[in-house]
Write a protein that holds these residues in place. Sequence first.
Motif, PDB file in Angstrom:
ATOM      1  N   GLN A  82     -11.156  11.129  53.163  1.00  0.00           N
ATOM      2  CA  GLN A  82     -10.183  11.188  52.074  1.00  0.00           C
ATOM      3  C   GLN A  82     -10.284  12.476  51.255  1.00  0.00           C
ATOM      4  O   GLN A  82      -9.460  12.716  50.372  1.00  0.00           O
ATOM      5  CB  GLN A  82     -10.391   9.986  51.149  1.00  0.00           C
ATOM      6  CG  GLN A  82     -10.080   8.652  51.802  1.00  0.00           C
ATOM      7  CD  GLN A  82     -10.458   7.460  50.934  1.00  0.00           C
ATOM      8  OE1 GLN A  82     -11.247   7.594  49.986  1.00  0.00           O
ATOM      9  NE2 GLN A  82      -9.898   6.303  51.246  1.00  0.00           N
ATOM     10  N   TYR A  84     -10.133  16.324  49.900  1.00  0.00           N
ATOM     11  CA  TYR A  84      -9.026  17.287  49.942  1.00  0.00           C
ATOM     12  C   TYR A  84      -9.176  18.218  51.141  1.00  0.00           C
ATOM     13  O   TYR A  84     -10.280  18.683  51.459  1.00  0.00           O
ATOM     14  CB  TYR A  84      -8.984  18.129  48.668  1.00  0.00           C
ATOM     15  CG  TYR A  84      -8.013  19.286  48.807  1.00  0.00           C
ATOM     16  CD1 TYR A  84      -6.640  19.081  48.680  1.00  0.00           C
ATOM     17  CD2 TYR A  84      -8.475  20.570  49.134  1.00  0.00           C
ATOM     18  CE1 TYR A  84      -5.745  20.129  48.853  1.00  0.00           C
ATOM     19  CE2 TYR A  84      -7.581  21.620  49.309  1.00  0.00           C
ATOM     20  CZ  TYR A  84      -6.225  21.387  49.170  1.00  0.00           C
ATOM     21  OH  TYR A  84      -5.343  22.419  49.360  1.00  0.00           O
ATOM     22  N   ALA A  86      -6.566  21.365  53.244  1.00  0.00           N
ATOM     23  CA  ALA A  86      -5.269  22.034  53.313  1.00  0.00           C
ATOM     24  C   ALA A  86      -4.605  21.850  54.667  1.00  0.00           C
ATOM     25  O   ALA A  86      -3.406  22.122  54.805  1.00  0.00           O
ATOM     26  CB  ALA A  86      -5.437  23.520  53.009  1.00  0.00           C
ATOM     27  N   ALA A  91      -9.502  18.842  57.423  1.00  0.00           N
ATOM     28  CA  ALA A  91      -9.828  17.439  57.137  1.00  0.00           C
ATOM     29  C   ALA A  91     -10.823  16.896  58.163  1.00  0.00           C
ATOM     30  O   ALA A  91     -11.780  16.194  57.798  1.00  0.00           O
ATOM     31  CB  ALA A  91      -8.547  16.602  57.152  1.00  0.00           C
ATOM     32  N   ASN A  94     -14.253  18.150  57.527  1.00  0.00           N
ATOM     33  CA  ASN A  94     -14.901  17.383  56.456  1.00  0.00           C
ATOM     34  C   ASN A  94     -15.607  16.151  57.026  1.00  0.00           C
ATOM     35  O   ASN A  94     -16.727  15.818  56.637  1.00  0.00           O
ATOM     36  CB  ASN A  94     -13.873  16.942  55.414  1.00  0.00           C
ATOM     37  CG  ASN A  94     -13.363  18.077  54.561  1.00  0.00           C
ATOM     38  OD1 ASN A  94     -14.012  19.115  54.428  1.00  0.00           O
ATOM     39  ND2 ASN A  94     -12.178  17.901  53.976  1.00  0.00           N
ATOM     40  N   ARG A 144      -1.608  11.495  56.551  1.00  0.00           N
ATOM     41  CA  ARG A 144      -1.334  12.444  55.466  1.00  0.00           C
ATOM     42  C   ARG A 144      -0.707  13.728  55.981  1.00  0.00           C
ATOM     43  O   ARG A 144       0.021  14.400  55.246  1.00  0.00           O
ATOM     44  CB  ARG A 144      -2.625  12.803  54.705  1.00  0.00           C
ATOM     45  CG  ARG A 144      -3.284  11.673  53.976  1.00  0.00           C
ATOM     46  CD  ARG A 144      -4.190  12.171  52.846  1.00  0.00           C
ATOM     47  NE  ARG A 144      -5.032  13.308  53.161  1.00  0.00           N
ATOM     48  CZ  ARG A 144      -6.298  13.238  53.557  1.00  0.00           C
ATOM     49  NH1 ARG A 144      -6.862  12.058  53.747  1.00  0.00           N
ATOM     50  NH2 ARG A 144      -6.997  14.338  53.768  1.00  0.00           N
TER      51      ARG A 144
END
Length: 213
Positions: A82, A84, A86, A91, A94, A144
């Motif tokens: 979840q 942040y 870009a 993502a 992460n 997303r």
Amino acid sequence: MNMTSNHPEIATRGSIESWLNAAFETLKESGVDAVRVLPLAKKLNLARTSFYWYFEDREALLAALIEQWKNKNTRNLVSQAQAYAASITEAILNVFDCWLNSELFDSQCEFAMRSWALQSEQVAEEIKQADNLRMAALKEMFDRFGFSEDAAATRARSIYLAQIGYISMKTVEPLEYRMRFIPEYLRIFTGEEPAAHELERFYQRNDFVPPGA
């Protein structure tokens, strides 16, 4: 009960953290059957009775281990999904931090929990719920960035099941070897070319210097 390390009772009772840490180490090294009060007391050089200052019985300790595993592995994986980003590649990087940082995700603990689940319906149910939560968070990550329903679900499952495969097989690889495949994993999981600056940040925070850099 919160006690500081200089509290005189620490020497005779230990702390709830010391009991939990010892129990987790035993779980990872020898399995759940080895997680018993007397051996843990000997490991900590504490009286057996001090265990009951923190836990009603062995079952309460085992329940605490399950909660700690959930709070660490599942919570951190969901948080990383979840976080942040870009781009979808950023993502995913992460999330990949979880596979390289044991402070975020303890793979040895994950293996031990899944082994425990083979002999406990309760733990098997906890594993099932964790798997569902984690894959849902990964799917939402793809959502997303505009991936279709099936594409998001399939890519989320691919990322997650590949890593659980690593854990289940107890795969051990040098960091340089594993990092070598990160760009290709990103291409497979996203269909996009990873940006050089995203990979550079990922390498830096995971203490990796690419060959020739």
